[in-house]
Design an enzyme around this catalytic site. Sequence first.
Site, PDB file in Angstrom:
ATOM      1  N   ARG A 103      97.241  19.902  92.599  1.00  0.00           N
ATOM      2  CA  ARG A 103      97.646  20.713  93.749  1.00  0.00           C
ATOM      3  C   ARG A 103      96.756  20.439  94.967  1.00  0.00           C
ATOM      4  NH1 ARG A 103      99.802  27.031  93.850  1.00  0.00           N
ATOM      5  NH2 ARG A 103     100.006  27.132  96.097  1.00  0.00           N
ATOM      6  N   HIS A 130      90.088  21.525 108.690  1.00  0.00           N
ATOM      7  CA  HIS A 130      89.227  22.711 108.598  1.00  0.00           C
ATOM      8  C   HIS A 130      87.966  22.532 109.444  1.00  0.00           C
ATOM      9  CE1 HIS A 130      91.243  23.696 104.506  1.00  0.00           C
ATOM     10  NE2 HIS A 130      91.907  24.206 105.529  1.00  0.00           N
ATOM     11  N   LYS A 162     106.760  20.470  97.488  1.00  0.00           N
ATOM     12  CA  LYS A 162     105.696  21.445  97.222  1.00  0.00           C
ATOM     13  C   LYS A 162     105.944  22.138  95.877  1.00  0.00           C
ATOM     14  CE  LYS A 162     102.544  24.897  98.711  1.00  0.00           C
ATOM     15  NZ  LYS A 162     102.006  25.831  99.670  1.00  0.00           N
ATOM     16  N   ASN A 193      96.139  19.144 100.209  1.00  0.00           N
ATOM     17  CA  ASN A 193      95.127  19.239 101.264  1.00  0.00           C
ATOM     18  C   ASN A 193      94.997  17.957 102.077  1.00  0.00           C
ATOM     19  OD1 ASN A 193      94.360  21.888 100.770  1.00  0.00           O
ATOM     20  ND2 ASN A 193      93.000  21.274  99.108  1.00  0.00           N
ATOM     21  N   GLU A 205     103.084  20.109 108.445  1.00  0.00           N
ATOM     22  CA  GLU A 205     103.066  20.243 106.977  1.00  0.00           C
ATOM     23  C   GLU A 205     104.227  19.452 106.356  1.00  0.00           C
ATOM     24  OE1 GLU A 205     100.433  21.574 105.700  1.00  0.00           O
ATOM     25  OE2 GLU A 205      99.662  23.005 107.179  1.00  0.00           O
ATOM     26  N   GLU A 239      95.786  25.285  91.030  1.00  0.00           N
ATOM     27  CA  GLU A 239      94.964  24.306  91.730  1.00  0.00           C
ATOM     28  C   GLU A 239      93.724  23.892  90.948  1.00  0.00           C
ATOM     29  OE1 GLU A 239      94.829  24.933  95.977  1.00  0.00           O
ATOM     30  OE2 GLU A 239      93.144  23.555  96.190  1.00  0.00           O
ATOM     31  N   HIS A 270      93.480  18.022 105.440  1.00  0.00           N
ATOM     32  CA  HIS A 270      92.942  19.369 105.641  1.00  0.00           C
ATOM     33  C   HIS A 270      91.422  19.449 105.672  1.00  0.00           C
ATOM     34  CE1 HIS A 270      97.024  20.676 105.472  1.00  0.00           C
ATOM     35  NE2 HIS A 270      96.708  21.954 105.492  1.00  0.00           N
ATOM     36  N   LYS A 277     100.398  31.560  96.632  1.00  0.00           N
ATOM     37  CA  LYS A 277      99.040  31.913  97.081  1.00  0.00           C
ATOM     38  C   LYS A 277      99.163  33.064  98.062  1.00  0.00           C
ATOM     39  CE  LYS A 277      96.336  27.657  96.877  1.00  0.00           C
ATOM     40  NZ  LYS A 277      95.614  26.694  97.727  1.00  0.00           N
ATOM     41  N   ARG A 305      98.594  47.488  90.485  1.00  0.00           N
ATOM     42  CA  ARG A 305      98.437  46.285  89.646  1.00  0.00           C
ATOM     43  C   ARG A 305      99.618  45.320  89.726  1.00  0.00           C
ATOM     44  NH1 ARG A 305      96.625  50.343  86.249  1.00  0.00           N
ATOM     45  NH2 ARG A 305      94.345  50.454  86.162  1.00  0.00           N
ATOM     46  N   HIS A 343      96.762  25.974 113.298  1.00  0.00           N
ATOM     47  CA  HIS A 343      96.374  25.238 112.096  1.00  0.00           C
ATOM     48  C   HIS A 343      97.118  23.887 112.010  1.00  0.00           C
ATOM     49  CE1 HIS A 343      95.513  24.339 107.919  1.00  0.00           C
ATOM     50  NE2 HIS A 343      96.809  24.345 107.661  1.00  0.00           N
TER      51      HIS A 343
HETATM   52  N1  LIG Z   1      99.860  30.966 101.068  1.00  0.00           N
HETATM   53  C1  LIG Z   1      99.796  29.691 101.333  1.00  0.00           C
HETATM   54  O1  LIG Z   1      99.935  28.834 100.467  1.00  0.00           O
HETATM   55  C2  LIG Z   1      99.574  29.276 102.761  1.00  0.00           C
HETATM   56  C3  LIG Z   1      99.801  27.946 103.139  1.00  0.00           C
HETATM   57  C4  LIG Z   1      99.670  27.612 104.488  1.00  0.00           C
HETATM   58  C5  LIG Z   1      99.301  28.582 105.409  1.00  0.00           C
HETATM   59  N2  LIG Z   1      99.075  29.859 104.994  1.00  0.00           N
HETATM   60  C6  LIG Z   1      98.712  30.901 105.950  1.00  0.00           C
HETATM   61  O2  LIG Z   1      99.793  31.085 106.857  1.00  0.00           O
HETATM   62  C7  LIG Z   1      99.290  31.619 108.070  1.00  0.00           C
HETATM   63  C8  LIG Z   1      99.946  30.913 109.216  1.00  0.00           C
HETATM   64  O3  LIG Z   1     101.331  31.144 109.168  1.00  0.00           O
HETATM   65  P1  LIG Z   1     102.289  30.861 110.417  1.00  0.00           P
HETATM   66  O4  LIG Z   1     101.987  29.520 110.938  1.00  0.00           O
HETATM   67  O5  LIG Z   1     103.646  31.205 109.984  1.00  0.00           O
HETATM   68  O6  LIG Z   1     101.716  31.863 111.537  1.00  0.00           O
HETATM   69  P2  LIG Z   1     102.091  33.387 111.914  1.00  0.00           P
HETATM   70  O7  LIG Z   1     102.540  34.151 110.760  1.00  0.00           O
HETATM   71  O8  LIG Z   1     100.931  33.895 112.683  1.00  0.00           O
HETATM   72  O9  LIG Z   1     103.326  33.190 112.914  1.00  0.00           O
HETATM   73  C9  LIG Z   1     103.130  32.519 114.138  1.00  0.00           C
HETATM   74  C10 LIG Z   1     103.642  33.357 115.316  1.00  0.00           C
HETATM   75  O10 LIG Z   1     105.064  33.285 115.355  1.00  0.00           O
HETATM   76  C11 LIG Z   1     105.625  34.597 115.385  1.00  0.00           C
HETATM   77  N3  LIG Z   1     106.912  34.490 114.717  1.00  0.00           N
HETATM   78  C12 LIG Z   1     107.172  34.457 113.406  1.00  0.00           C
HETATM   79  N4  LIG Z   1     108.464  34.193 113.187  1.00  0.00           N
HETATM   80  C13 LIG Z   1     109.038  34.084 114.398  1.00  0.00           C
HETATM   81  C14 LIG Z   1     110.367  33.808 114.818  1.00  0.00           C
HETATM   82  N5  LIG Z   1     111.342  33.540 113.955  1.00  0.00           N
HETATM   83  N6  LIG Z   1     110.622  33.796 116.152  1.00  0.00           N
HETATM   84  C15 LIG Z   1     109.627  34.006 117.056  1.00  0.00           C
HETATM   85  N7  LIG Z   1     108.361  34.242 116.708  1.00  0.00           N
HETATM   86  C16 LIG Z   1     108.068  34.281 115.386  1.00  0.00           C
HETATM   87  C17 LIG Z   1     104.592  35.437 114.706  1.00  0.00           C
HETATM   88  O11 LIG Z   1     104.734  36.794 115.038  1.00  0.00           O
HETATM   89  C18 LIG Z   1     103.303  34.823 115.222  1.00  0.00           C
HETATM   90  O12 LIG Z   1     103.027  35.305 116.516  1.00  0.00           O
HETATM   91  C19 LIG Z   1      97.791  31.463 108.029  1.00  0.00           C
HETATM   92  O13 LIG Z   1      97.210  32.716 107.799  1.00  0.00           O
HETATM   93  C20 LIG Z   1      97.550  30.558 106.818  1.00  0.00           C
HETATM   94  O14 LIG Z   1      96.328  30.826 106.171  1.00  0.00           O
HETATM   95  C21 LIG Z   1      99.195  30.217 103.699  1.00  0.00           C
HETATM   96 ZN   LIG Z   2      97.981  23.553 106.042  1.00  0.00          ZN
END
Ligand SMILES: NC(=O)c1ccc[n+]([C@@H]2O[C@H](COP(=O)([O-])OP(=O)(O)OC[C@H]3O[C@@H](n4cnc5c(N)ncnc54)[C@H](O)[C@@H]3O)[C@@H](O)[C@H]2O)c1
Ligand SMILES: [Zn+2]
Length: 363
Positions: free
Chosen positions: A238, A249, A224, A242, A182, A234, A245, A140, A118, A262
């Site tokens: 918030r 999407h 942010k 988007n 972003e 949201e 976005h 999130k 929990r 993305h």
């Molecule tokens: N929670 C939220 O509010 C929120 C907001 C935006 C995106 N997201 C989520 O975030 C995810 C995308 O995150 P991301 O863009 O960080 O992608 P990711 O976590 O897949 O990382 C991208 C790639 O870079 C590699 N990597 C990470 N750090 C590294 C470093 N320092 N050096 C070399 N390689 C490295 C990872 O292993 C991966 O292969 C999606 O799942 C998306 O839905 C969440």
């Molecule tokens: Zn985004």
Amino acid sequence: MEKIRVDLGENSYDICIGSGLLRGGNVLREKVEGQRIFIVSNCVVAEHYLDSVLHQFEGIDIDVHLMSDGEQFKTLQTLEAIIGDLLAKGHKRSTTIVALGGGVVGDTAGYAAATYQRGVPFIQVPTTLLSQVDSSVGGKTAVNHELGKNMIGAFYQPKGVYVDTDTLKTLPERELSAGLAEIIKHGVLADSHYFDAVEKDIGRLREKDEAALIRAIKGSCKIKAAVVAEDERESGSRALLNFGHTFAHAIETGMGYGQWLHGEAVGVGMVMAADLSARLGRCSIYDSKRIKALVERAGLPVSGPPEVSADAMLAFMAKDKKATDAGLRFVLIEGRIGKTEIVRDVPLRVLRETLEAGLRLCE
Ligand SMILES: NC(=O)c1ccc[n+]([C@@H]2O[C@H](COP(=O)([O-])OP(=O)(O)OC[C@H]3O[C@@H](n4cnc5c(N)ncnc54)[C@H](O)[C@@H]3O)[C@@H](O)[C@H]2O)c1
Ligand SMILES: [Zn+2]
């Protein structure tokens, strides 16, 4: 070290930003109360940064769980494996989960922290630019379902976020650009001065200049954090986050997830949202061109993809969960860069013009 406060009442926390945070000292320990931690990371990130993180926690009991690398592993199966590992190793509610990696690791480990017994404390060590300015801020957490991205999740705030800009040295260029998308978005939606500063710094940011990165990350986290503080769950403002976005999407769905990053889809999505704003007389053509130019200089696509048609995008938009709740809605510019609002009832004819212009390969 710079600190940005995320103000959420009893769930408030700090984002600490600096170069070399992981290298020396033990700043990561400040928010760990118990005697055990459980680090979630993946092989790619662990190879570079796990040792430094282990050093920070010398003297307390540490377990490490490496999940597979990639969005396709942000699943309930991975969550179950993490929970199984926590149980097998006898972790109690006093264990702190440490997420070391990009948004995929952060979202998955965060959701594990929200649900294990929990809820246990967690801290984030984001290592991609996108996770440093976006996914690690705001609480999130989620994993994907095969029928939809982020469909299983919770709002769950970390105890602290630690951004070491040195981690970006190993980040591939494409991933860096995805994070810049972003950053640009934050300027457009809330702060024209920040947008100007990013515009000036864009060359330095792409070269990973340390001072420029710290300025940009700090500014983005501030924007942010303010948006999230006003509307944690949201229910209103918030949604401004988007910007671009709804288009992004639809592009991601149209191409199949995993083709473009993305952030790349958000690049084109922002160009389309700015174009739509200008066509509706909500901003000048000059502002919409400035946004397009900055997206391009960030190393992001500004048009296409050629295999997706305007009709297909319209169909995907109509299906988008966020859109269908209250009719098709867009975050559009309100007068000038730095102000945005949610707009419903966009005439289909104008929307189609924007899509057709934005999907054209060369203009
Ligand atoms: N929670 C939220 O509010 C929120 C907001 C935006 C995106 N997201 C989520 O975030 C995810 C995308 O995150 P991301 O863009 O960080 O992608 P990711 O976590 O897949 O990382 C991208 C790639 O870079 C590699 N990597 C990470 N750090 C590294 C470093 N320092 N050096 C070399 N390689 C490295 C990872 O292993 C991966 O292969 C999606 O799942 C998306 O839905 C969440
Ligand atoms: Zn985004």
